[in-house]
Design a protein around this motif. Structure first.
Motif, PDB file in Angstrom:
ATOM      1  N   SER A  75       0.831  -1.206   0.000  1.00 40.49           N
ATOM      2  CA  SER A  75       0.000   0.000   0.000  1.00 40.49           C
ATOM      3  C   SER A  75       0.863   1.252   0.000  1.00 40.49           C
ATOM      4  O   SER A  75       1.846   1.348   0.736  1.00 40.49           O
ATOM      5  CB  SER A  75      -0.900   0.011   1.237  1.00 40.49           C
ATOM      6  OG  SER A  75      -1.496   1.272   1.404  1.00 40.49           O
ATOM      7  N   THR A  79      -6.189  -9.285  -3.734  1.00 40.29           N
ATOM      8  CA  THR A  79      -5.848  -8.750  -2.407  1.00 40.29           C
ATOM      9  C   THR A  79      -6.233  -7.281  -2.300  1.00 40.29           C
ATOM     10  O   THR A  79      -6.860  -6.853  -1.310  1.00 40.29           O
ATOM     11  CB  THR A  79      -4.341  -8.925  -2.135  1.00 40.29           C
ATOM     12  OG1 THR A  79      -4.031 -10.319  -2.093  1.00 40.29           O
ATOM     13  CG2 THR A  79      -3.940  -8.276  -0.819  1.00 40.29           C
ATOM     14  N   GLU A  80      -5.866  -6.490  -3.295  1.00 41.86           N
ATOM     15  CA  GLU A  80      -6.167  -5.054  -3.257  1.00 41.86           C
ATOM     16  C   GLU A  80      -7.669  -4.802  -3.246  1.00 41.86           C
ATOM     17  O   GLU A  80      -8.166  -3.938  -2.506  1.00 41.86           O
ATOM     18  CB  GLU A  80      -5.522  -4.360  -4.460  1.00 41.86           C
ATOM     19  CG  GLU A  80      -4.007  -4.301  -4.372  1.00 41.86           C
ATOM     20  CD  GLU A  80      -3.350  -3.761  -5.639  1.00 41.86           C
ATOM     21  OE1 GLU A  80      -2.123  -3.537  -5.617  1.00 41.86           O
ATOM     22  OE2 GLU A  80      -4.061  -3.576  -6.653  1.00 41.86           O
ATOM     23  N   LEU A  94      -9.154  -5.884   0.230  1.00 41.34           N
ATOM     24  CA  LEU A  94      -8.819  -4.929   1.287  1.00 41.34           C
ATOM     25  C   LEU A  94      -9.549  -3.613   1.079  1.00 41.34           C
ATOM     26  O   LEU A  94      -9.974  -2.972   2.051  1.00 41.34           O
ATOM     27  CB  LEU A  94      -7.309  -4.703   1.326  1.00 41.34           C
ATOM     28  CG  LEU A  94      -6.461  -5.908   1.741  1.00 41.34           C
ATOM     29  CD1 LEU A  94      -4.965  -5.564   1.698  1.00 41.34           C
ATOM     30  CD2 LEU A  94      -6.839  -6.389   3.143  1.00 41.34           C
ATOM     31  N   ARG A  95      -9.718  -3.207  -0.163  1.00 45.03           N
ATOM     32  CA  ARG A  95     -10.415  -1.953  -0.461  1.00 45.03           C
ATOM     33  C   ARG A  95     -11.876  -2.027  -0.021  1.00 45.03           C
ATOM     34  O   ARG A  95     -12.437  -1.061   0.483  1.00 45.03           O
ATOM     35  CB  ARG A  95     -10.317  -1.677  -1.958  1.00 45.03           C
ATOM     36  CG  ARG A  95     -10.914  -0.349  -2.412  1.00 45.03           C
ATOM     37  CD  ARG A  95      -9.965   0.778  -2.178  1.00 45.03           C
ATOM     38  NE  ARG A  95     -10.394   1.985  -2.885  1.00 45.03           N
ATOM     39  CZ  ARG A  95     -10.194   3.220  -2.414  1.00 45.03           C
ATOM     40  NH1 ARG A  95      -9.599   3.398  -1.253  1.00 45.03           N
ATOM     41  NH2 ARG A  95     -10.594   4.264  -3.105  1.00 45.03           N
ATOM     42  N   LEU A 142      -7.951 -11.532   6.113  1.00 44.63           N
ATOM     43  CA  LEU A 142      -7.772 -10.163   5.631  1.00 44.63           C
ATOM     44  C   LEU A 142      -6.928  -9.344   6.596  1.00 44.63           C
ATOM     45  O   LEU A 142      -6.148  -8.488   6.172  1.00 44.63           O
ATOM     46  CB  LEU A 142      -9.130  -9.482   5.437  1.00 44.63           C
ATOM     47  CG  LEU A 142      -9.979  -9.913   4.242  1.00 44.63           C
ATOM     48  CD1 LEU A 142     -11.184  -8.994   4.104  1.00 44.63           C
ATOM     49  CD2 LEU A 142      -9.185  -9.921   2.948  1.00 44.63           C
ATOM     50  N   SER A 143      -7.073  -9.616   7.889  1.00 44.36           N
ATOM     51  CA  SER A 143      -6.287  -8.864   8.872  1.00 44.36           C
ATOM     52  C   SER A 143      -4.799  -9.104   8.680  1.00 44.36           C
ATOM     53  O   SER A 143      -3.985  -8.172   8.788  1.00 44.36           O
ATOM     54  CB  SER A 143      -6.706  -9.253  10.291  1.00 44.36           C
ATOM     55  OG  SER A 143      -6.558 -10.662  10.478  1.00 44.36           O
ATOM     56  N   ARG A 202      -3.803  -7.356   5.423  1.00 43.96           N
ATOM     57  CA  ARG A 202      -3.772  -5.899   5.599  1.00 43.96           C
ATOM     58  C   ARG A 202      -2.501  -5.471   6.322  1.00 43.96           C
ATOM     59  O   ARG A 202      -1.852  -4.487   5.940  1.00 43.96           O
ATOM     60  CB  ARG A 202      -5.010  -5.428   6.363  1.00 43.96           C
ATOM     61  CG  ARG A 202      -5.153  -3.900   6.373  1.00 43.96           C
ATOM     62  CD  ARG A 202      -6.434  -3.450   7.071  1.00 43.96           C
ATOM     63  NE  ARG A 202      -7.628  -3.987   6.458  1.00 43.96           N
ATOM     64  CZ  ARG A 202      -8.197  -3.500   5.360  1.00 43.96           C
ATOM     65  NH1 ARG A 202      -7.653  -2.444   4.741  1.00 43.96           N
ATOM     66  NH2 ARG A 202      -9.306  -4.041   4.868  1.00 43.96           N
ATOM     67  N   GLU A 203      -2.127  -6.206   7.341  1.00 44.37           N
ATOM     68  CA  GLU A 203      -0.898  -5.863   8.080  1.00 44.37           C
ATOM     69  C   GLU A 203       0.319  -5.969   7.168  1.00 44.37           C
ATOM     70  O   GLU A 203       1.193  -5.090   7.162  1.00 44.37           O
ATOM     71  CB  GLU A 203      -0.735  -6.780   9.289  1.00 44.37           C
ATOM     72  CG  GLU A 203       0.482  -6.435  10.127  1.00 44.37           C
ATOM     73  CD  GLU A 203       0.617  -7.322  11.356  1.00 44.37           C
ATOM     74  OE1 GLU A 203       1.636  -7.186  12.061  1.00 44.37           O
ATOM     75  OE2 GLU A 203      -0.278  -8.145  11.608  1.00 44.37           O
ATOM     76  N   HIS A 238       0.363  -5.758   3.891  1.00 47.31           N
ATOM     77  CA  HIS A 238       0.236  -4.815   2.784  1.00 47.31           C
ATOM     78  C   HIS A 238       0.495  -3.376   3.219  1.00 47.31           C
ATOM     79  O   HIS A 238       1.059  -2.578   2.454  1.00 47.31           O
ATOM     80  CB  HIS A 238      -1.173  -4.940   2.199  1.00 47.31           C
ATOM     81  CG  HIS A 238      -1.388  -4.204   0.912  1.00 47.31           C
ATOM     82  ND1 HIS A 238      -0.611  -4.387  -0.209  1.00 47.31           N
ATOM     83  CD2 HIS A 238      -2.310  -3.265   0.566  1.00 47.31           C
ATOM     84  CE1 HIS A 238      -1.039  -3.614  -1.185  1.00 47.31           C
ATOM     85  NE2 HIS A 238      -2.060  -2.913  -0.745  1.00 47.31           N
ATOM     86  N   GLU A 239       0.108  -3.029   4.436  1.00 43.77           N
ATOM     87  CA  GLU A 239       0.135  -1.627   4.845  1.00 43.77           C
ATOM     88  C   GLU A 239       1.318  -1.229   5.715  1.00 43.77           C
ATOM     89  O   GLU A 239       1.564  -0.035   5.896  1.00 43.77           O
ATOM     90  CB  GLU A 239      -1.174  -1.279   5.570  1.00 43.77           C
ATOM     91  CG  GLU A 239      -2.393  -1.380   4.658  1.00 43.77           C
ATOM     92  CD  GLU A 239      -3.693  -1.005   5.353  1.00 43.77           C
ATOM     93  OE1 GLU A 239      -3.653  -0.726   6.576  1.00 43.77           O
ATOM     94  OE2 GLU A 239      -4.742  -0.990   4.676  1.00 43.77           O
TER      95      GLU A 239
END
Length: 749
Positions: free
Chosen positions: A431, A657-658, A661-662, A733-734, A737-738, A740-741
């Motif tokens: 991200s 994935t994007e 998460l979006r 997803l959690s 997200r971790e 990715h971000e």
């Protein structure tokens, strides 16, 4: 010191002049003397040196760029093409849109904040000069390795400069890219794009016609910053022992630019100008010579009337200064008073510095003494043309033979899962919100889509909801493997991104970033990429409206990857029908459109997992791209698609994935027959997208794809709070997200 006048130059032919120090070649200096029939004055030498620089004259690239005109597709939408400050396209309902992308690479390495800020300011003035109100900006960026110490110096300054300038102007930053690669270590790429909107009748051009019309310089005072500026910086390579060039980087004032924008738009509304040009690269040298060259006569300028910030500046320095926030207008005598009144209202300094003449020369005077007497076309449009030697590099065959398909693949489901997590957390796939959150994406209230969507989209008419979408793309790894295909892949991805949002692609602008043209291997890359782009635009029916060439992007002997950045602009009749990328409705069906092959050359997987670059990039099928775009646009317009995301860097798993998460929703995926899980997830085959289809629309959608001959296979469903690949793995997803971000803040915060 004696003023070097035209008369003095004619009388002193043997005076030594610093032509070499100003970047001119010996034969170029000889040609200037031949044109003038004498040696140039110091002021004339300054003008020719900046206007004949690589950045301003395109002397190494002209012979290849002409393909964009020779192979231009027929287009009913194109209103203004190559040769003006920016291209203009018809988007319907009486509206025209102008857009352009340019580079500010070298200044942004030397002084990251001001280099990037003035890159935004310069492209905004290009759009303004066409008669348009700027409505959005975008920034495709390339930096060195994400974990390199110098990246931590350059990137935060560049991002702060873009955000600081654009936010102060009140322009939403709706898209772009951020790419990390060690090849950009000593030479980041800071490209800037602006979009503007106007009515057809409001288009303005850069020309000085009508003897007796006045030349008015207005905006900021002229200072010593930016002398030579990008015209010098962009015409030579960097090396570690070279002198500091901080004075060559311009200093921007966004508040002054905002006043200049509103002042200029009011001047346009009252129809007070016959021609207009912004002052960017090469400053007054460029504005005066280009206006005169494109006009019907000559021009006389009183240089000592220019308002200065520094009274010690010499005439040569005034002509070369690239101080920001300045414009030059051609105004009929009976309109001058009103022009100056509007400038005073907006607190913008304006001065009549000359007039259009019946002659054919550009004449510049300093306190009554003539210091310039030149044919303006020889300065602005008849500079050197180089047919640089080029040849396919000796290492190209070995690079392409080093096939990425032979790289070890994951042997177990757990290894496959770990490589997915590594991919989505890698700097290029992670991200970029730490960066984009520093930009105001929604100011003005007309932003429909912005990062990290496939394309940025803005509404341009609030009653009809007419809008435009813009995307920028460019994969230097693909272009290194095959410059011809790499340029077409950049075009195809931008085209696909615009279509994925529901907009119809209309035209392109480009920023061609390459190494030294004096290297035959680099020149071959440039020639191939330009040929590929011209051929691709012809096939897709998207004319090139203009753009920029940035050469000498290398440090010492090390050139960047060839990086053609392509911006595609499209139109959408109703922005309420746009397609976002977010998977947000549980139970919707996921379809993979297009064909998936074992294509990993230049892929994100090969880079992230194996630090490998070799083989061939994905195949290009532009007819398939057109078909895919038609399906995406029709599906959006007719309510058959609720979400869409193109497949490119990182393949299907990156896109899913994007989108998950979006939208905050998971997905259950099934590997289609005929594919293995690895290829299904990581292949970067072009001409593909993943879409979310409401169950009620499945039959209508699949019938449309079948009737048009587009492969469409159901690969899963939006469901749960994890991304699950049946029979292989499930990642919450959690956890995604971790992964990715956290990367970019961890590297740069």
């Amino acid at each position: 010191m004696t003023l070097d006048t035209v008369k003095h130059a004619a009388e002193t032919p043997d005076v030594s002049q610093p032509w070499k120090e100003l970047g001119l070649k010996e034969d170029e200096y000889a040609r200037i003397r031949e044109i003038l029939g004498r040696r140039p004055t110091g002021a004339e030498l300054a003008m020719y040196s900046v206007m004949w620089s690589e950045h301003c004259s395109y002397k190494s690239s002209k012979v290849h760029l002409k393909q964009f005109g020779e192979k231009a597709p027929e287009s009913d939408a194109l209103l203004v093409g190559i040769g003006e400050n920016a291209g203009v396209v018809d988007v319907g309902q009486g509206y025209a849109v102008t857009f352009k992308v340019e580079s500010h690479n070298h200044p942004s390495y030397i002084e990251p904040y001001q280099g990037a800020a003035t890159g935004v300011g310069g492209i905004v003035r290009d759009i303004l000069a066409m008669g348009a109100r700027p409505v959005a900006v975008m920034d495709p960026l390339r930096f060195g390795a994400a974990d390199h110490p110098d990246t931590k110096r350059v990137l935060p300054g560049v991002v702060a400069g873009i955000g600081g300038y654009g936010n102060c102007l009140g322009l939403p930053n709706i898209g772009g890219e951020v790419v990390f690669d060690s090849c950009y270590q000593g030479n980041p790429l800071v490209n800037a794009l602006c979009v503007g909107v106007m009515k057809h009748e409001d288009i303005h051009l850069a020309k000085a016609s009508g003897a007796g019309n006045k030349v008015i310089l207005y905006g900021a005072r002229t200072g010593g910053d930016g002398i030579g500026g990008v015209s010098v910086l962009a015409s030579e390579t960097f090396d570690s022992t070279g002198p500091s060039r901080r004075p060559a980087v311009q200093v921007g004032d966004p508040f002054q630019e905002k006043l200049l924008i509103e002042c200029t738009l009011e001047i346009f509304r009252e129809n007070l100008v016959d021609g207009i040009q912004d002052l960017g690269g090469a400053g007054l040298s460029c504005a005066t010579s280009e206006l005169a060259s494109a006009g019907s006569g000559g021009m006389r300028v009183e240089l000592d009337r220019v308002h200065l910030r520094d009274a010690t500046l010499s005439p040569e320095e005034i002509l070369m200064s690239e101080s920001q926030e300045r414009m030059c207008a051609i105004v009929e005598p009976d309109k001058v008073e009103r022009f100056l009144e509007i400038c005073e209202k907006w607190d913008v300094i304006a001065t009549v510095i000359g007039e259009v003449t019946e002659g054919s020369q550009l004449e510049i005077f300093w306190h009554g003494e003539q210091i310039v007497d030149v044919p303006p076309r020889t300065v602005a449009h008849e500079g050197p043309v180089y047919h640089r030697p080029y040849e396919r590099p000796s290492w190209q065959d070995a690079l392409q033979a080093d096939d990425a398909n032979k790289l070890p693949r994951p042997a177990t489901s757990d290894e496959l899962k770990q490589q997915v997590l590594k991919l989505v957390a890698s700097p290029n796939q992670a991200s970029k919100s730490w960066i984009t959150d520093q930009y105001d994406r929604f100011v003005q209230g007309n932003t429909i889509l912005a990062q990290p969507e496939d394309s940025g989209m803005v509404r341009i008419d609030e009653e009809s909801n007419l809008g435009v979408a813009v995307a920028t793309d460019g994969n230097g790894r693909y272009a290194k493997l095959d410059p011809y295909a790499g340029a077409q892949l950049a075009l195809a991805e931008s085209y696909r991104n615009v279509a994925a949002s529901g907009a119809k692609p209309l035209a392109i602008s480009n920023c061609l970033n390459f190494g030294s043209p004096e290297d035959p291997a680099v020149m071959w890359q440039f020639a191939e990429a330009t040929r590929g782009l011209a051929d691709g635009c012809l096939e897709l029916g998207t004319p090139v409206t203009g753009g920029n060439v940035s050469l000498y992007n290398q440090t010492g002997e090390t050139a960047i990857h060839p990086t053609p950045v392509v911006a595609v602009l499209g139109v959408i009749d109703d922005v309420t029908r746009r397609t976002p990328m977010a998977f947000s409705e549980e139970g919707q069906l996921l379809y993979l459109l297009g064909e998936t092959r074992e294509e990993f050359g230049g892929s994100a997987w090969s880079q992230v997992v194996h630090d490998h670059l070799g083989g061939l990039p994905p195949q290009v099928d532009l007819e398939r791209e057109k078909l895919l775009a038609e399906i995406l646009i029709a599906g959006s317009r007719d309510g058959m698609i609720d979400a869409a995301h193109d497949l490119s860097d990182g393949g299907l798993i990156q896109a899913v994935t994007e989108s998950c998460l979006r939208g905050g929703r998971g997905a259950r995926l099934v590997v289609p027959d005929g594919l293995d899980a690895f290829t299904f997830l990581f292949s970067e085959s072009a001409g593909r997208a993943v879409v979310a289809v409401p169950r009620s629309e499945e039959l209508r959608f699949t019938d449309m794809c079948g009737a048009r001959g587009l492969p469409a296979v159901r690969i899963g469903v939006i469901d749960g709070d994890a991304v699950e690949v049946q029979g292989e793995f499930s990642i919450a997803l959690s956890e995604l997200r971790e992964a990715h971000e956290a990367t970019i803040p961890g590297l740069l915060a």
